[in-house]
Structures are given as structure tokens and as C-alpha cells.
Write a protein that holds these residues in place. Structure first.
Motif, mmCIF file in Angstrom:
data_model
loop_
_atom_site.group_PDB
_atom_site.id
_atom_site.type_symbol
_atom_site.label_atom_id
_atom_site.label_comp_id
_atom_site.label_asym_id
_atom_site.label_seq_id
_atom_site.Cartn_x
_atom_site.Cartn_y
_atom_site.Cartn_z
ATOM 1 N N GLU A 170 0.827 -1.211 0.000
ATOM 2 C CA GLU A 170 0.000 0.000 0.000
ATOM 3 C C GLU A 170 0.863 1.264 0.000
ATOM 4 O O GLU A 170 0.581 2.227 -0.698
ATOM 5 C CB GLU A 170 -0.932 -0.002 1.214
ATOM 6 C CG GLU A 170 -1.954 1.107 1.219
ATOM 7 C CD GLU A 170 -2.946 1.019 0.065
ATOM 8 O OE1 GLU A 170 -3.322 2.092 -0.464
ATOM 9 O OE2 GLU A 170 -3.320 -0.095 -0.328
ATOM 10 N N ARG A 171 1.949 1.276 0.770
ATOM 11 C CA ARG A 171 2.785 2.475 0.861
ATOM 12 C C ARG A 171 3.619 2.712 -0.401
ATOM 13 O O ARG A 171 4.205 3.767 -0.578
ATOM 14 C CB ARG A 171 3.689 2.392 2.087
ATOM 15 C CG ARG A 171 4.669 1.250 2.029
ATOM 16 C CD ARG A 171 5.556 1.214 3.254
ATOM 17 N NE ARG A 171 6.469 0.110 3.126
ATOM 18 C CZ ARG A 171 6.435 -0.970 3.870
ATOM 19 N NH1 ARG A 171 5.545 -1.096 4.834
ATOM 20 N NH2 ARG A 171 7.294 -1.952 3.678
ATOM 21 N N ASP A 172 3.692 1.718 -1.293
ATOM 22 C CA ASP A 172 4.446 1.850 -2.530
ATOM 23 C C ASP A 172 3.571 2.247 -3.714
ATOM 24 O O ASP A 172 4.060 2.404 -4.824
ATOM 25 C CB ASP A 172 5.174 0.556 -2.864
ATOM 26 C CG ASP A 172 6.319 0.279 -1.922
ATOM 27 O OD1 ASP A 172 6.865 1.245 -1.362
ATOM 28 O OD2 ASP A 172 6.673 -0.900 -1.740
#
Length: 78
Positions: A74-76
Motif C-alpha cells: 500500500e505504501r508503494d
């Protein structure tokens, strides 16, 4: 260490003197660093050109095929 006599236009000398002073270094150190940076850039180009000549599309695709096909964390995500 070697000694090098260098001729600069007056305007270029003034700019080098000002920039070296602003950076808190000698004109000699400023010029030596500038030469080293230029050499590094040119040598990097040569290195990358040599590496590219050794590469192959087939080996690239084989390496890429080993990468798992999964969704990014998700953070990428963009």
C-alpha cells in the motif's frame, strides 16, 4: 603532486574566486574538485557504455521473469 599552470579569462577567474570564497575553499581546491567531478562524469559514461555493450535483452527478460507478479504494498502505490 603536480603543478599546473592555468590561463583563465578575467571574468571566469573572478567568478571562480567568488565561488571558492563563498564555499570557504581555495581557488586551487575549487578547480581540483571541478576537474575531479568532470572526470567522474566522463568515466561514468564510459562505464555505463561498456556495461550496456555486455548486456543482452534475453538476459534482461530472464531476470525480469524471476520477479514475482504481485501487487505493490500500500505504501508503494502511486
Amino acid at each position: 603532486m603536480s603543478v599546473l599552470s592555468l590561463r583563465l579569462r578575467d571574468s571566469l577567474h573572478r567568478q571562480v574566486k567568488e565561488l571558492a570564497s563563498r564555499d570557504g575553499i581555495s581557488i586551487n581546491q575549487f578547480v581540483a574538485t571541478a576537474v575531479a567531478e568532470k572526470m567522474s562524469a566522463l568515466m561514468t559514461e564510459d562505464y555505463l557504455r561498456e556495461r550496456a555493450a555486455r548486456g543482452s535483452r534475453g538476459r534482461y527478460e530472464a531476470a525480469l521473469a524471476q520477479v514475482p507478479d504481485v501487487e505493490p504494498d500500500e505504501r508503494d502505490r502511486v
